[in-house]
Design an enzyme around this catalytic site. Structure first.
Site, mmCIF file in Angstrom:
data_model
loop_
_atom_site.group_PDB
_atom_site.id
_atom_site.type_symbol
_atom_site.label_atom_id
_atom_site.label_comp_id
_atom_site.label_asym_id
_atom_site.label_seq_id
_atom_site.Cartn_x
_atom_site.Cartn_y
_atom_site.Cartn_z
ATOM 1 N N PRO A 95 0.831 -1.210 0.000
ATOM 2 C CG PRO A 95 -0.221 -1.204 2.090
ATOM 3 C CD PRO A 95 0.609 -2.052 1.183
ATOM 4 C CG ASP A 146 11.591 3.663 4.934
ATOM 5 O OD1 ASP A 146 11.720 3.428 6.156
ATOM 6 O OD2 ASP A 146 10.575 4.203 4.456
#
Ligand code: PMV
Length: 312
Positions: A95, A146
């Site tokens: 998502p 990340d």
């Protein structure tokens, strides 16, 4: 040539990591990005990303478009001009704008697929550096956590500007991830935390210190296998993120319902304001916590297990 990269969640330390404190992130293999790259007889570099309705030739895209920037970055770093003629197809089940590393996973998968298609021996370190450059377009001034966890696809204990430390997992544990259904760009919450910090640095530095200590303690309990002790640490981390104003009523509600349903601890994960929350569960409570999150309106619930990774 095809390549893929997993999604990710941050277990501890988001936001404080931007200010030099430690954080912990783990890959989530249930979701991921895939890229396929082939040399083509058609002139130019054609990019198809049906998920975002994109079918375009590279030169027609704005240079700041993250996909275009990745391809330009890759070609200028590793090839020079003229660019080869390529056909690129990208898809993702992660998502977007929800703290699961969607943009990063696309960068990593695409960088790897391009390297494979062109026969270039590009290292993880180079892919990680390229993905970090693209992160800057998404986030402004990202910590780099990340791209690191997505590139290496293993749990990481991350501190900015320090060598990458992978995290040993003493015993497997289970996390339930609940989507708040609200899309929230990390750039905004990171910017708001920056303004807060500028308004009273000693106060917020102290909060970042507390969060950094939680990451350190969490590392110990994860490595020793006593993962259940992570629960209270997650609750404390969530309370500190609330102080930083990055939680939201939806995230707080999901966190509270997860705890009511038997989770050992819960917190928001990632930039906050929306996106996902995570809950630590024992095997017996995973289903009940997942059901509680769904009945509280979470449109997507993922149960993921964090398992020991053999050291390379
Ligand atoms: O991409 P997200 O939403 O998981 O957020 C990344 C974590 C932050 O600490 C908020 C930002 C950063 O660059 O580390």
């Amino acid at each position: 040539m095809k390549a893929s990269a997993p999604g990710k969640i941050i277990l501890f330390g988001e936001h404080a990591v931007v200010y030099g404190r430690a954080a912990i992130a783990v890959p989530v293999s249930q979701v991921g990005a895939q890229a396929e790259v082939s040399e083509s007889s058609r002139l130019g570099i054609w990019i198809d990303a049906a998920d975002v309705g994109l079918h375009a030739e590279l030169s027609t895209l704005p240079v700041e478009d993250p996909l275009a920037a990745l391809v330009h970055g890759f070609c200028s770093t590793f090839l020079g001009k003229p660019y080869p003629n390529l056909h690129i197809t990208i898809s993702s089940t992660i998502p977007v704008a929800s703290g699961m590393g969607s943009g990063t996973a696309v960068s990593v998968a695409l960088g790897r697929a391009m390297a494979a298609a062109l026969g270039l021996p590009i290292s993880d370190e180079q892919i990680n550096a390229l993905a970090y450059e693209i992160e800057k377009l998404h986030h402004g001034a990202p910590s780099g956590i990340d791209n690191t966890v997505v590139t290496y696809a293993r749990p990481v204990f991350f501190t900015m500007a320090r060598p990458i430390q992978t995290l040993g997992v003493g015993a497997p544990f289970t996390i339930v991830i609940g989507d708040s259904g609200v899309r929230a760009p990390t750039r905004e919450s990171v910017g708001d935390v920056r303004r807060l910090w500028e308004s009273d640095r000693p106060r917020w530095e102290a909060v970042f210190d507390q969060i950094g200590r939680l990451s350190q303690k969490a590392r110990e309990v994860i490595e020793s296998g006593s993962w259940a002790e992570m629960g209270p640490l997650m609750n404390e981390n969530h309370a500190l993120l609330q102080q930083l104003t990055v939680s939201s009523p939806q995230l707080d509600r999901l966190v509270a319902r997860a705890l009511d349903a038997g989770a050992l601890g819960a917190k928001l994960s990632g930039g906050g304001r929306g996106g996902n929350m995570i809950a630590l569960v024992s095997d017996g409570t995973a289903a009940a916590v997942a059901a509680a999150l769904k009945s509280t309106g979470s449109p997507r619930v993922i149960i993921t297990q964090i398992t020991p990774v053999p050291t390379a």
